[in-house]
Design a protein around this motif. Structure first.
Motif, PDB file in Angstrom:
ATOM      1  N   PRO A  26      32.277  10.279   5.859  1.00 17.66           N
ATOM      2  CA  PRO A  26      33.093  11.273   5.155  1.00 17.66           C
ATOM      3  C   PRO A  26      34.516  11.282   5.720  1.00 17.66           C
ATOM      4  CG  PRO A  26      31.081  12.259   6.044  1.00 17.66           C
ATOM      5  CD  PRO A  26      31.156  10.866   6.566  1.00 17.66           C
ATOM      6  N   GLY A  27      35.449  11.723   4.916  1.00 20.22           N
ATOM      7  CA  GLY A  27      36.824  11.858   5.373  1.00 20.22           C
ATOM      8  C   GLY A  27      37.698  10.691   4.974  1.00 20.22           C
ATOM      9  N   LEU A  28      38.882  10.686   5.540  1.00 22.61           N
ATOM     10  CA  LEU A  28      39.891   9.675   5.242  1.00 22.61           C
ATOM     11  C   LEU A  28      39.407   8.293   5.677  1.00 22.61           C
ATOM     12  CD1 LEU A  28      42.742   9.822   4.055  1.00 22.61           C
ATOM     13  CD2 LEU A  28      43.613   9.981   6.375  1.00 22.61           C
ATOM     14  N   GLN A  29      39.583   7.311   4.804  1.00 23.31           N
ATOM     15  CA  GLN A  29      39.167   5.933   5.105  1.00 23.31           C
ATOM     16  C   GLN A  29      40.372   5.175   5.663  1.00 23.31           C
ATOM     17  OE1 GLN A  29      35.826   5.109   4.676  1.00 23.31           O
ATOM     18  NE2 GLN A  29      35.746   7.284   4.185  1.00 23.31           N
ATOM     19  N   THR A  30      40.240   4.708   6.888  1.00 28.00           N
ATOM     20  CA  THR A  30      41.312   3.962   7.544  1.00 28.00           C
ATOM     21  C   THR A  30      40.718   2.747   8.237  1.00 28.00           C
ATOM     22  OG1 THR A  30      41.119   5.057   9.709  1.00 28.00           O
ATOM     23  CG2 THR A  30      42.484   6.167   8.043  1.00 28.00           C
ATOM     24  N   GLU A  31      41.579   1.886   8.729  1.00 31.32           N
ATOM     25  CA  GLU A  31      41.118   0.727   9.508  1.00 31.32           C
ATOM     26  C   GLU A  31      40.248   1.184  10.683  1.00 31.32           C
ATOM     27  OE1 GLU A  31      41.545  -2.544   9.069  1.00 31.32           O
ATOM     28  OE2 GLU A  31      43.013  -2.561   7.458  1.00 31.32           O
ATOM     29  N   ASP A  32      40.567   2.351  11.247  1.00 28.77           N
ATOM     30  CA  ASP A  32      39.835   2.850  12.415  1.00 28.77           C
ATOM     31  C   ASP A  32      38.499   3.509  12.067  1.00 28.77           C
ATOM     32  OD1 ASP A  32      41.915   2.015  14.080  1.00 28.77           O
ATOM     33  OD2 ASP A  32      42.948   3.947  13.918  1.00 28.77           O
ATOM     34  N   THR A  33      38.373   4.028  10.842  1.00 22.63           N
ATOM     35  CA  THR A  33      37.139   4.757  10.510  1.00 22.63           C
ATOM     36  C   THR A  33      36.101   3.911   9.785  1.00 22.63           C
ATOM     37  OG1 THR A  33      38.011   5.575   8.400  1.00 22.63           O
ATOM     38  CG2 THR A  33      38.356   6.967  10.349  1.00 22.63           C
ATOM     39  N   ILE A  34      36.511   2.814   9.193  1.00 30.00           N
ATOM     40  CA  ILE A  34      35.550   1.987   8.467  1.00 30.00           C
ATOM     41  C   ILE A  34      34.851   1.060   9.466  1.00 30.00           C
ATOM     42  CG2 ILE A  34      37.131   0.141   7.768  1.00 30.00           C
ATOM     43  CD1 ILE A  34      35.665   0.340   4.979  1.00 30.00           C
ATOM     44  N   GLU A  35      33.553   1.172   9.500  1.00 31.42           N
ATOM     45  CA  GLU A  35      32.772   0.405  10.469  1.00 31.42           C
ATOM     46  C   GLU A  35      32.396  -0.959   9.901  1.00 31.42           C
ATOM     47  OE1 GLU A  35      29.569   3.146  10.918  1.00 31.42           O
ATOM     48  OE2 GLU A  35      30.611   4.316  12.455  1.00 31.42           O
ATOM     49  N   ALA A  36      32.181  -1.896  10.785  1.00 26.09           N
ATOM     50  CA  ALA A  36      31.737  -3.233  10.370  1.00 26.09           C
ATOM     51  C   ALA A  36      30.336  -3.140   9.768  1.00 26.09           C
ATOM     52  CB  ALA A  36      31.725  -4.171  11.570  1.00 26.09           C
ATOM     53  N   ILE A  37      30.016  -4.064   8.881  1.00 27.27           N
ATOM     54  CA  ILE A  37      28.677  -4.125   8.285  1.00 27.27           C
ATOM     55  C   ILE A  37      27.748  -4.773   9.303  1.00 27.27           C
ATOM     56  CG2 ILE A  37      27.272  -5.043   6.400  1.00 27.27           C
ATOM     57  CD1 ILE A  37      29.865  -5.165   4.725  1.00 27.27           C
ATOM     58  N   THR A  38      26.806  -3.989   9.806  1.00 29.25           N
ATOM     59  CA  THR A  38      25.851  -4.523  10.778  1.00 29.25           C
ATOM     60  C   THR A  38      24.442  -4.592  10.212  1.00 29.25           C
ATOM     61  OG1 THR A  38      25.533  -2.307  11.702  1.00 29.25           O
ATOM     62  CG2 THR A  38      27.188  -3.707  12.761  1.00 29.25           C
ATOM     63  N   ASN A  39      24.222  -3.938   9.091  1.00 29.86           N
ATOM     64  CA  ASN A  39      22.909  -3.905   8.471  1.00 29.86           C
ATOM     65  C   ASN A  39      22.756  -5.130   7.564  1.00 29.86           C
ATOM     66  OD1 ASN A  39      20.793  -3.430   6.607  1.00 29.86           O
ATOM     67  ND2 ASN A  39      20.982  -1.224   6.901  1.00 29.86           N
ATOM     68  N   PRO A  40      21.796  -6.024   7.872  1.00 27.61           N
ATOM     69  CA  PRO A  40      21.615  -7.232   7.054  1.00 27.61           C
ATOM     70  C   PRO A  40      21.249  -6.922   5.592  1.00 27.61           C
ATOM     71  CG  PRO A  40      20.184  -7.281   9.001  1.00 27.61           C
ATOM     72  CD  PRO A  40      20.899  -5.981   9.005  1.00 27.61           C
ATOM     73  N   ARG A  41      20.528  -5.816   5.358  1.00 28.00           N
ATOM     74  CA  ARG A  41      20.160  -5.450   3.988  1.00 28.00           C
ATOM     75  C   ARG A  41      21.395  -5.054   3.183  1.00 28.00           C
ATOM     76  NH1 ARG A  41      15.974  -1.076   3.794  1.00 28.00           N
ATOM     77  NH2 ARG A  41      15.950  -1.582   1.593  1.00 28.00           N
ATOM     78  N   LEU A  42      22.308  -4.311   3.814  1.00 31.08           N
ATOM     79  CA  LEU A  42      23.550  -3.935   3.141  1.00 31.08           C
ATOM     80  C   LEU A  42      24.386  -5.181   2.860  1.00 31.08           C
ATOM     81  CD1 LEU A  42      25.608  -1.906   2.030  1.00 31.08           C
ATOM     82  CD2 LEU A  42      26.463  -1.631   4.375  1.00 31.08           C
ATOM     83  N   GLN A  43      24.471  -6.047   3.826  1.00 26.40           N
ATOM     84  CA  GLN A  43      25.222  -7.300   3.669  1.00 26.40           C
ATOM     85  C   GLN A  43      24.671  -8.096   2.478  1.00 26.40           C
ATOM     86  OE1 GLN A  43      27.897  -8.616   5.396  1.00 26.40           O
ATOM     87  NE2 GLN A  43      27.848 -10.525   4.255  1.00 26.40           N
ATOM     88  N   ALA A  44      23.350  -8.224   2.415  1.00 28.80           N
ATOM     89  CA  ALA A  44      22.712  -8.982   1.329  1.00 28.80           C
ATOM     90  C   ALA A  44      22.933  -8.305  -0.023  1.00 28.80           C
ATOM     91  CB  ALA A  44      21.216  -9.141   1.605  1.00 28.80           C
ATOM     92  N   LEU A  45      22.843  -6.973  -0.057  1.00 24.54           N
ATOM     93  CA  LEU A  45      23.052  -6.234  -1.296  1.00 24.54           C
ATOM     94  C   LEU A  45      24.487  -6.405  -1.796  1.00 24.54           C
ATOM     95  CD1 LEU A  45      22.160  -4.191  -3.463  1.00 24.54           C
ATOM     96  CD2 LEU A  45      22.803  -2.377  -1.872  1.00 24.54           C
ATOM     97  N   LEU A  46      25.446  -6.273  -0.900  1.00 27.57           N
ATOM     98  CA  LEU A  46      26.848  -6.413  -1.292  1.00 27.57           C
ATOM     99  C   LEU A  46      27.160  -7.838  -1.740  1.00 27.57           C
ATOM    100  CD1 LEU A  46      28.618  -4.267   1.463  1.00 27.57           C
ATOM    101  CD2 LEU A  46      28.189  -3.634  -0.920  1.00 27.57           C
ATOM    102  N   GLU A  47      26.518  -8.806  -1.129  1.00 26.02           N
ATOM    103  CA  GLU A  47      26.706 -10.206  -1.544  1.00 26.02           C
ATOM    104  C   GLU A  47      26.080 -10.463  -2.914  1.00 26.02           C
ATOM    105  OE1 GLU A  47      26.420 -13.718   1.302  1.00 26.02           O
ATOM    106  OE2 GLU A  47      25.504 -12.087   2.457  1.00 26.02           O
ATOM    107  N   ALA A  48      24.921  -9.866  -3.174  1.00 26.67           N
ATOM    108  CA  ALA A  48      24.149 -10.164  -4.387  1.00 26.67           C
ATOM    109  C   ALA A  48      24.704  -9.496  -5.644  1.00 26.67           C
ATOM    110  CB  ALA A  48      22.689  -9.742  -4.190  1.00 26.67           C
ATOM    111  N   VAL A  49      25.339  -8.357  -5.514  1.00 28.71           N
ATOM    112  CA  VAL A  49      25.812  -7.629  -6.687  1.00 28.71           C
ATOM    113  C   VAL A  49      26.904  -8.433  -7.398  1.00 28.71           C
ATOM    114  CG1 VAL A  49      27.578  -6.237  -5.507  1.00 28.71           C
ATOM    115  CG2 VAL A  49      26.488  -5.353  -7.536  1.00 28.71           C
ATOM    116  N   ASP A  50      26.818  -8.450  -8.722  1.00 27.16           N
ATOM    117  CA  ASP A  50      27.818  -9.154  -9.530  1.00 27.16           C
ATOM    118  C   ASP A  50      28.869  -8.204 -10.087  1.00 27.16           C
ATOM    119  OD1 ASP A  50      26.720 -11.755  -9.349  1.00 27.16           O
ATOM    120  OD2 ASP A  50      25.230 -11.239 -10.862  1.00 27.16           O
ATOM    121  N   THR A  51      28.390  -7.046 -10.578  1.00 29.04           N
ATOM    122  CA  THR A  51      29.264  -6.106 -11.270  1.00 29.04           C
ATOM    123  C   THR A  51      29.031  -4.706 -10.738  1.00 29.04           C
ATOM    124  OG1 THR A  51      29.158  -7.456 -13.271  1.00 29.04           O
ATOM    125  CG2 THR A  51      29.900  -5.182 -13.548  1.00 29.04           C
ATOM    126  N   ILE A  52      30.128  -3.994 -10.525  1.00 28.78           N
ATOM    127  CA  ILE A  52      30.061  -2.595 -10.107  1.00 28.78           C
ATOM    128  C   ILE A  52      30.823  -1.766 -11.125  1.00 28.78           C
ATOM    129  CG2 ILE A  52      30.739  -0.910  -8.348  1.00 28.78           C
ATOM    130  CD1 ILE A  52      30.401  -3.130  -6.266  1.00 28.78           C
TER     131      ILE A  52
END
Length: 170
Positions: A26-52
């Motif tokens: 929650p809150g303002l999105q900045t370079e400092d607040t956005i965390e790296a993707i560490t969850n392999p399931r999230l990584q796979a989901l974001l890679e697999a999606v074609d259209t949002i």
């Protein structure tokens, strides 16, 4: 994938919130607040999606759109990392004449203006780089264009509210 900026809007389209899908804090999105993707399931989901599909785009703050782009690029591979939204098709639906993004403090407003060009998603560099094509729906289905309510809404939308629109009969 169907996304929206609020829980109610997400429920209305049987989708998820942008924050939930992209795992944003929650809150303002900045370079400092956005965390790296560490969850392999999230990584796979974001890679697999074609259209949002992003509904209620008028309410999506500029930093949130930046965060969506950031997430999708981080999950992309090869040259797609350099393309807007990691090369994914984004369909933004909504009406910028409707509800604006929520900005709660002057500090937030100043940051969004300085960093992204303003509060609205369309003010960001990523919006411009994505080269969205506009399709305007012109037929009104909710109210008859002859109804008083329609005329009041039209006047509000264009900043032309007049005394006749405010006075209640009786």
């Amino acid at each position: 994938v169907f996304l929206a900026p609020t829980g109610i809007a997400a429920c209305n389209i049987k989708g998820r919130t942008i924050h939930s899908f992209c795992k944003l804090l929650p809150g303002l999105q900045t370079e400092d607040t956005i965390e790296a993707i560490t969850n392999p399931r999230l990584q796979a989901l974001l890679e697999a999606v074609d259209t949002i599909v992003i509904d209620e785009i008028s309410m999506v703050r500029s930093d949130i759109l930046w965060a969506v782009d950031n997430r999708l690029r981080a999950a992309a591979s090869g040259r797609k990392q350099n393309r807007p939204f990691g090369g994914k098709q984004i369909i933004a639906c909504g009406d910028f004449y409707q509800l604006p993004p929520v900005v709660t403090t002057d500090v937030e407003r100043d940051y969004l203006k300085e960093t992204f060009g303003g509060n609205f998603a369309f003010q960001t560099d990523i919006w411009k780089k994505a080269k969205f094509k506009t399709a305007m729906l012109k037929e009104q289905h909710r109210q008859s264009d002859k109804s008083a309510f329609y005329q009041i809404l039209k006047n509000i939308r264009h900043g032309r509210l007049c005394e006749k629109n405010i006075l209640l009969p009786g």
